[in-house]
Every structure is written in C-alpha cells, then in structure tokens.
Design a protein around this motif. Sequence first.
Motif, PDB file in Angstrom:
ATOM      1  N   GLY A  49       4.034  -2.369 -12.948  1.00 42.19           N
ATOM      2  CA  GLY A  49       4.057  -3.575 -12.125  1.00 42.19           C
ATOM      3  C   GLY A  49       4.734  -4.779 -12.756  1.00 42.19           C
ATOM      4  N   VAL A  50       5.257  -4.638 -13.970  1.00 47.57           N
ATOM      5  CA  VAL A  50       5.803  -5.818 -14.651  1.00 47.57           C
ATOM      6  C   VAL A  50       6.940  -6.469 -13.858  1.00 47.57           C
ATOM      7  N   VAL A  51       7.934  -5.672 -13.479  1.00 45.46           N
ATOM      8  CA  VAL A  51       9.094  -6.274 -12.808  1.00 45.46           C
ATOM      9  C   VAL A  51       8.733  -6.790 -11.407  1.00 45.46           C
ATOM     10  N   PRO A  52       8.025  -5.989 -10.591  1.00 45.80           N
ATOM     11  CA  PRO A  52       7.601  -6.554  -9.302  1.00 45.80           C
ATOM     12  C   PRO A  52       6.801  -7.855  -9.478  1.00 45.80           C
ATOM     13  N   LEU A  88       9.006 -10.662 -10.098  1.00 46.43           N
ATOM     14  CA  LEU A  88       9.748 -11.004  -8.880  1.00 46.43           C
ATOM     15  C   LEU A  88       8.838 -11.627  -7.822  1.00 46.43           C
ATOM     16  N   GLY A  89       7.540 -11.773  -8.148  1.00 45.88           N
ATOM     17  CA  GLY A  89       6.647 -12.516  -7.258  1.00 45.88           C
ATOM     18  C   GLY A  89       6.001 -11.709  -6.156  1.00 45.88           C
ATOM     19  N   TRP A  90       6.015 -10.377  -6.275  1.00 46.89           N
ATOM     20  CA  TRP A  90       5.326  -9.573  -5.253  1.00 46.89           C
ATOM     21  C   TRP A  90       3.827  -9.874  -5.313  1.00 46.89           C
ATOM     22  N   ASP A  91       3.133  -9.786  -4.144  1.00 48.49           N
ATOM     23  CA  ASP A  91       1.684 -10.006  -4.197  1.00 48.49           C
ATOM     24  C   ASP A  91       0.975  -8.754  -4.716  1.00 48.49           C
ATOM     25  N   LYS A  92      -0.285  -8.952  -5.129  1.00 50.19           N
ATOM     26  CA  LYS A  92      -1.029  -7.904  -5.839  1.00 50.19           C
ATOM     27  C   LYS A  92      -1.172  -6.621  -5.025  1.00 50.19           C
ATOM     28  N   ALA A  93      -1.467  -6.763  -3.726  1.00 49.32           N
ATOM     29  CA  ALA A  93      -1.686  -5.568  -2.906  1.00 49.32           C
ATOM     30  C   ALA A  93      -0.396  -4.744  -2.819  1.00 49.32           C
ATOM     31  N   ARG A 143       2.706   0.011  -4.319  1.00 45.10           N
ATOM     32  CA  ARG A 143       3.976   0.514  -4.845  1.00 45.10           C
ATOM     33  C   ARG A 143       3.763   1.311  -6.144  1.00 45.10           C
ATOM     34  N   THR A 144       2.836   0.836  -6.979  1.00 47.98           N
ATOM     35  CA  THR A 144       2.532   1.537  -8.233  1.00 47.98           C
ATOM     36  C   THR A 144       1.982   2.929  -7.946  1.00 47.98           C
ATOM     37  N   GLU A 145       1.080   3.012  -6.967  1.00 45.78           N
ATOM     38  CA  GLU A 145       0.517   4.323  -6.609  1.00 45.78           C
ATOM     39  C   GLU A 145       1.611   5.240  -6.067  1.00 45.78           C
ATOM     40  N   GLU A 146       2.491   4.667  -5.263  1.00 44.88           N
ATOM     41  CA  GLU A 146       3.596   5.451  -4.700  1.00 44.88           C
ATOM     42  C   GLU A 146       4.513   5.981  -5.823  1.00 44.88           C
TER      43      GLU A 146
END
Length: 231
Positions: A101-104, A107-112, A117-120
Amino acid sequence: SVEIRLEEVTKRYGNRAEPAVDAVSMTIPAGELVVFVGPSGCGKTTTMKMINRLIEPTSGRILIGGRDASSLNPDELRRSIGYAIQQVGLFPHLTVAENIGVVPGLLGWDKARIRSRTEEMLDLVGLESGEFFGRYPRQLSGGQQQRVGVARALAADPPVLLMDEPFGAVDPITRGNLQDELMRLQAELGKTIVFVTHDFDEAVKLGDRIAVLGNQSKILQYDTPEAILAN
Ligand code: ADP
Ligand code: ADP
C-alpha cells in the motif's frame, strides 16, 4: 498505453573509462512486452534504473509517453511506473499489506480502496490474503518476498512495468502463473512491460520482442522471438 524511447542514452559511473551503457537508442512500443537478455554486467539494471529515474543518464534522453522522463515529478513517476526487482527491498518494519500500500498511500488513495486493492494484488500473485496480509517480510521465503514485490509494483495500476529478474527465487509453478498474469496485463490492459531475465526460454515465452544486449547494452538483436530463434 505508453511508449518508452531511449535516445543515445549513456551512463558512466564515476570516472570509469568504459561506460556501463553506451549510446543506446531504442523504442519500446506502447502496450508491448519487451524482454532484455544479456550477460551479467552488460548494463540491464542500469538501463532499468535510468528509465525509472533512480539514476540519471550521463547523456542522452529518455521519453515516457512522449515526455522527457527528467521532467516527471515524483507523483507522476509513481503513477506511471511500477518497478519490481530481484532483491525485492521490502520495508522490513512494514507488513506485507503496508508494503503493497505504500505507493497508493502516497498517491492519496483512501484506506478502503487501498485495502481492497491490496487483497486483489495478493490474490493475483497467489498469496492467500488471510495468511499473508499481516506478516512481516522476515516471515516470508525469498520467493514469497518476490511475489509481494510484484504485487507492490502493480498496486497503483501503472501503465508501465519495469521488472528486473522479478521471479528468480519463485518456484516453477508459481513462476508460470506469474508469467501468464504479466502477459494478461499486457494483452488486456495494454501495459508496456520491460522485463529483464537471464533465462532465454522465459524471454521467448513472454516477449513480443526480445532485445539481445551485449557489453555496454549495445543492442545486438531486437526482434520477435520467432525471428530471433530463426537466426
Ligand atoms: P545482476 O547481475 O543480477 O543484474 P549485479 O550483481 O550486477 O546484479 O548488481 C546488483 C546491484 O549492485 C545493482 O543494483 C547494481 O547497480 C549494483 N552494482 C553492481 N556493480 C556495482 C559496482 N561495481 N559498484 C557499485 N554497485 C554495483
Ligand atoms: P546487469 O544488470 O546487466 O548485470 P548492471 O547495470 O548492474 O548490469 O552493471 C553494468 C556495469 O556497471 C557493470 O560493469 C557494473 O559493475 C557497473 N555498475 C553498476 N552499478 C554501479 C555503481 N553503482 N557504481 C559503479 N559501477 C556500477
């Protein structure tokens, strides 16, 4: 899809007589998977690092989607390019999920969104999310770390993937699955992929084109696998 162009790119480390990469010009067409093969020390990693701006060329120019790479700001680079390497370099104090999750996150993605995306991505590289999400890198085998490295490179869905011997320690069956996933990302999502390997069979399986490199990354051949095998 995004084209990558190298124009007379040279890298000289320190004041060494021989450049590591000498005046290389090539086009990696948008949406193609190009494999670099060549002997150890011929400058493959140096070239990948220059495309990713981890090091600057001594001279020459690199264009990413028509833009001079040296004009891209850090967020533009993070959005554009995913990078996976043999010596994965996961952050040891972060969990698998936090690493992915570092790059997302930057880039300001929200936690959910980061979580799903991490699970995917864990699913894509064949690591059971329930088992691996909260583990630390030291609790993984070398091959599992490489798979997390690939998941991390893909997490922010960049149009360009640079992969420098990303599957060296991965077991053969998983490696085959990951190769198929990469080919799917290229075919279905139009990713432009540069893939470095020592393994000619892997190059033939993956490549739309293969660049056979000699010393100082001189391009000895640059053609489809069929044409290279016919020579
Ligand atoms: P490979 O042959 O698998 O591509 P190397 O062992 O040549 O990997 O290089 C591993 C890493 O060490 C690379 O990131 C490279 O930049 C760095 N490296 C290689 N040679 C030198 C050197 N002479 N001095 C400093 N760093 C080096
Ligand atoms: P490859 O990835 O094809 O194995 P590299 O790009 O790692 O090749 O290395 C190309 C050449 O540059 C080698 O001669 C290596 O020793 C040298 N080199 C790589 N990184 C460095 C560095 N950081 N400092 C000095 N020399 C380096």
